[in-house]
Scaffold this active site. Structure first.
Site, mmCIF file in Angstrom:
data_model
loop_
_atom_site.group_PDB
_atom_site.id
_atom_site.type_symbol
_atom_site.label_atom_id
_atom_site.label_comp_id
_atom_site.label_asym_id
_atom_site.label_seq_id
_atom_site.Cartn_x
_atom_site.Cartn_y
_atom_site.Cartn_z
ATOM 1 N N LYS A 280 13.787 32.781 17.632
ATOM 2 C CA LYS A 280 13.065 33.872 17.836
ATOM 3 C C LYS A 280 12.790 34.221 19.326
ATOM 4 O O LYS A 280 12.745 35.398 19.760
ATOM 5 C CB LYS A 280 11.758 33.583 17.305
ATOM 6 C CG LYS A 280 10.755 34.652 17.609
ATOM 7 C CD LYS A 280 9.377 34.356 16.971
ATOM 8 C CE LYS A 280 8.267 33.387 17.621
ATOM 9 N NZ LYS A 280 7.506 33.894 18.685
ATOM 10 N N ASN A 281 12.632 33.117 20.106
ATOM 11 C CA ASN A 281 12.153 33.529 21.404
ATOM 12 C C ASN A 281 13.461 33.915 22.411
ATOM 13 O O ASN A 281 13.193 34.506 23.381
ATOM 14 C CB ASN A 281 11.126 32.238 22.101
ATOM 15 C CG ASN A 281 10.052 32.247 21.485
ATOM 16 O OD1 ASN A 281 9.440 32.834 20.768
ATOM 17 N ND2 ASN A 281 9.299 31.072 21.933
ATOM 18 N N CYS B 111 -0.604 35.822 20.313
ATOM 19 C CA CYS B 111 -1.419 34.893 19.536
ATOM 20 C C CYS B 111 -2.586 34.485 20.201
ATOM 21 O O CYS B 111 -2.708 34.583 21.337
ATOM 22 C CB CYS B 111 -0.594 33.330 19.600
ATOM 23 S SG CYS B 111 0.983 33.470 18.436
ATOM 24 N N ARG C 241 -4.140 34.354 28.343
ATOM 25 C CA ARG C 241 -2.422 34.680 28.613
ATOM 26 C C ARG C 241 -2.252 35.837 29.402
ATOM 27 O O ARG C 241 -1.815 36.899 29.023
ATOM 28 C CB ARG C 241 -1.980 34.860 27.189
ATOM 29 C CG ARG C 241 -1.755 33.728 26.416
ATOM 30 C CD ARG C 241 -0.961 33.689 25.189
ATOM 31 N NE ARG C 241 0.318 33.337 25.293
ATOM 32 C CZ ARG C 241 1.377 33.526 24.259
ATOM 33 N NH1 ARG C 241 0.868 33.630 23.062
ATOM 34 N NH2 ARG C 241 2.467 32.971 24.546
ATOM 35 N N ASP D 20 4.696 24.311 21.738
ATOM 36 C CA ASP D 20 4.766 24.852 20.440
ATOM 37 C C ASP D 20 5.095 23.898 19.489
ATOM 38 O O ASP D 20 5.427 24.511 17.956
ATOM 39 C CB ASP D 20 6.265 25.840 20.538
ATOM 40 C CG ASP D 20 5.642 27.364 21.019
ATOM 41 O OD1 ASP D 20 4.566 27.485 21.448
ATOM 42 O OD2 ASP D 20 6.851 28.007 21.487
ATOM 43 N N ARG E 31 5.653 35.625 11.303
ATOM 44 C CA ARG E 31 6.068 35.922 12.623
ATOM 45 C C ARG E 31 7.288 34.751 13.165
ATOM 46 O O ARG E 31 7.991 35.274 14.016
ATOM 47 C CB ARG E 31 4.884 35.885 13.394
ATOM 48 C CG ARG E 31 3.750 36.980 13.726
ATOM 49 C CD ARG E 31 2.718 36.983 14.471
ATOM 50 N NE ARG E 31 3.503 36.960 15.805
ATOM 51 C CZ ARG E 31 2.876 36.375 17.142
ATOM 52 N NH1 ARG E 31 1.858 36.016 17.083
ATOM 53 N NH2 ARG E 31 3.426 36.544 18.062
HETATM 54 C C1 UD1 Z 1 6.602 31.777 25.951
HETATM 55 C C2 UD1 Z 1 6.928 31.421 24.455
HETATM 56 C C3 UD1 Z 1 5.817 30.751 23.725
HETATM 57 C C4 UD1 Z 1 5.703 29.358 24.445
HETATM 58 C C5 UD1 Z 1 5.451 29.703 25.939
HETATM 59 C C6 UD1 Z 1 5.335 28.206 26.465
HETATM 60 C C7 UD1 Z 1 8.079 33.530 23.784
HETATM 61 C C8 UD1 Z 1 7.934 34.685 23.101
HETATM 62 N N1 UD1 Z 1 7.010 32.807 23.833
HETATM 63 O O1 UD1 Z 1 5.366 32.236 26.071
HETATM 64 O O2 UD1 Z 1 6.463 30.567 22.332
HETATM 65 O O3 UD1 Z 1 4.371 28.722 23.720
HETATM 66 O O4 UD1 Z 1 6.389 30.574 26.564
HETATM 67 O O5 UD1 Z 1 6.677 27.343 26.338
HETATM 68 O O6 UD1 Z 1 9.173 33.131 24.368
HETATM 69 N N2 UD1 Z 1 0.630 32.814 32.294
HETATM 70 C C9 UD1 Z 1 -0.375 33.396 33.522
HETATM 71 N N3 UD1 Z 1 0.105 34.666 33.734
HETATM 72 C C10 UD1 Z 1 1.221 35.084 33.831
HETATM 73 C C11 UD1 Z 1 2.216 34.494 32.624
HETATM 74 C C12 UD1 Z 1 1.724 33.397 32.000
HETATM 75 O O7 UD1 Z 1 -1.314 33.018 33.584
HETATM 76 O O8 UD1 Z 1 1.821 36.197 34.235
HETATM 77 C C13 UD1 Z 1 -0.127 31.507 31.559
HETATM 78 C C14 UD1 Z 1 -0.061 31.673 30.409
HETATM 79 O O9 UD1 Z 1 -1.509 31.860 29.925
HETATM 80 C C15 UD1 Z 1 -0.080 30.155 30.044
HETATM 81 C C16 UD1 Z 1 0.991 29.730 30.800
HETATM 82 O O10 UD1 Z 1 1.209 30.519 32.014
HETATM 83 O O11 UD1 Z 1 -1.115 29.549 29.916
HETATM 84 C C17 UD1 Z 1 2.489 29.700 30.170
HETATM 85 O O12 UD1 Z 1 2.721 30.814 29.719
HETATM 86 P P1 UD1 Z 1 4.519 31.527 29.642
HETATM 87 O O13 UD1 Z 1 5.461 30.355 29.932
HETATM 88 O O14 UD1 Z 1 4.462 32.641 30.366
HETATM 89 O O15 UD1 Z 1 4.553 31.645 28.159
HETATM 90 P P2 UD1 Z 1 4.963 32.815 27.194
HETATM 91 O O16 UD1 Z 1 6.042 33.434 27.865
HETATM 92 O O17 UD1 Z 1 3.849 33.962 27.112
#
Ligand code: UD1
Length: 423
Positions: free
Chosen positions: A22-23, A117, A122, A307, A401
């Site tokens: 999915k991701n 979620c 986030r 995850d 989802r």
């Molecule tokens: C992706 C995955 C999700 C997985 C996560 C971590 C998808 C669709 N989702 O989510 O399933 O759990 O990676 O492996 O691919 N953060 C900030 N600022 C930002 C971006 C992130 O503070 O601009 C923080 C987030 O709140 C979180 C951490 O960084 O605490 C990691 O987030 P991130 O790796 O970006 O996760 P996603 O890409 O949202």
């Protein structure tokens, strides 16, 4: 709203096929906006999040053709709008990733701030800083991000403050069409990032270093059509392996990628599983034993994935011994714990809810439960499988989802599970 009814106590046995990731697929659908010609993405899982992304592309005027095997063909050049509305972005954070491709290809984009979620705040600060480093002008008002560029985006230097999967992918795809070279440092290294880079390179992109902490992107003038097969979903595969281990069972997952699950496989071996693997098959056998508790810390790839944290807690809840699970990626990602305790688990949260201490009990007791995030919800399904009596998992639209045909796949392994409509 549908619910899942699970009769506990069955030992999972049998075979299944892993679905596409999915991701990976979600980010490729966003990246397809960069191409001047049609792109075809195959092995796409049939999931609610994918449908949401297709709806989002369609709302922009992009032509999307889906065949019965979930091969998706996208013609971005039919685009008419550059605005991603709140209704479509709020349910899924990955949809925010259309911002950069729209901006890079068409010079303008207006995208609602994301939902997704309910696991911590986030934010998207790293995404926005990265886009600004490429010359984007960003304004925020009424819950929308409005981005424009003065001519083409320009390659730049991006240093991520911490590992961000979505941030790394977003800037990587945007920089693919920028003028000049972009160097990104402190990048996330997840396999889905490597898959996306391969997809972009097939479109004519010039990206090196995906899968390491430094990625270099030589921007090109245009991207062409291509076809690409999405990698196996490592989180889905890991979920079924953990579910089988929790029940003392034996499963073979085909179309999987063991290389992407090294740490998970080693933790399951520590729990007492006998695991054999070939290039694309993983077979786990617990030989009817109760699992041993395993302690771990979630961290960016290649460490244990956040995850799969909820699912491993479900296994530990019925394992022999006491384990410590520390979550370092997301705040507020232990909502399954309270529900499992209602089922008779003995789990205590410590340290501002960053650590769970799980004292294994022999069996859980079935109960009506629910969660409001994808992985927490599926962990309650695992808890239901190892509980005495019936468990009803409510709000399963979260599971829909991210898990393709979950009840069919579990039924094939012998589980007593069915979907029922809400009263
Ligand atoms: C992706 C995955 C999700 C997985 C996560 C971590 C998808 C669709 N989702 O989510 O399933 O759990 O990676 O492996 O691919 N953060 C900030 N600022 C930002 C971006 C992130 O503070 O601009 C923080 C987030 O709140 C979180 C951490 O960084 O605490 C990691 O987030 P991130 O790796 O970006 O996760 P996603 O890409 O949202």
């Amino acid at each position: 709203m549908d619910r899942l009814l699970i009769g506990g106590g069955v030992v999972l046995k049998g075979e299944l096929r892993a679905s596409g990731a999915k991701n990976s697929a979600l980010k490729m659908l966003a990246a397809a906006l960069l191409a001047d010609e049609p792109v075809v993405i195959s092995n796409v899982p049939h999931l609610r999040d994918i449908t949401t992304m297709i709806e989002l592309l369609a709302s922009l005027g992009v032509e999307v053709v889906v065949d019965e095997k979930m091969n998706i063909e996208i013609h971005a050049n039919t685009i008419k709008s550059f605005r991603a509305p709140y209704d479509l972005v709020k349910t899924m954070r990955a949809s925010f990733n259309v911002l950069g491709p729209l901006l890079a290809h068409y010079g303008q984009a207006e995208v609602s701030l994301p939902g997704g979620c309910a696991i911590g705040p986030r934010p998207v600060d790293q995404h926005l800083r990265g886009l600004e480093a490429l010359g984007a002008k960003i304004e925020m008002s009424d819950g929308y991000v409005r981005a424009t560029s003065n001519g083409r985006l320009k390659g730049g230097h991006v240093y991520f403050d911490f590992s961000t999967v979505g941030g790394t992918e977003h800037i990587m795809m945007t920089a693919a069409l920028a003028e000049g070279v972009t160097v990104m440092e402190n990048c996330a290294r997840e396999p889905e990032i490597v898959d996306l880079a391969e997809f972009l390179n097939k479109m004519g992109g010039q990206i090196e270093g995906a899968g390491t902490d430094t990625i270099t992107i030589h921007g090109v003038d245009s991207l062409k059509g291509c076809s690409h097969r999405v990698i196996a979903d490592r989180v889905e595969t890991g979920t079924y392996l953990i579910a089988a281990a929790a029940t003392g069972g034996c499963v073979k997952v085909r179309n999987a990628n063991p290389e992407h699950l090294e740490v998970v496989i080693s933790k399951l071996r520590e729990a007492g599983a006998n695991i054999t693997q070939t290039d694309d098959v993983i077979e786990l056998d617990m030989a009817g034993k109760r699992p041993q508790s395993v302690s771990l810390v979630t961290a960016p790839y290649p460490a244990f994935p956040t995850d799969l944290q909820a699912q491993i807690i479900a296994m530990n809840a019925v394992a022999e011994g006491t384990s410590t699970i520390r979550e370092t990626i997301f705040e507020n990602r232990f909502m399954h714990v309270h529900e499992m305790n209602r089922m008779g688990a003995n789990i205590r949260l410590e340290g501002k809810n960053t650590t769970a201490i799980v004292k294994g009990v022999r069996r859980l007791t079935g109960a009506p439960v629910m969660a409001n995030d994808l992985r927490a919800s599926v962990s309650l399904v695992i808890a239901g499988l190892v509980a005495d009596g019936d468990t009803i998992v409510d709000r399963i639209y979260h599971i829909d989802r991210g898990y393709e045909q979950i009840e069919e796949k579990l039924q094939n392994l012998g589980a007593n599970i069915r979907r029922i409509a809400s009263e």
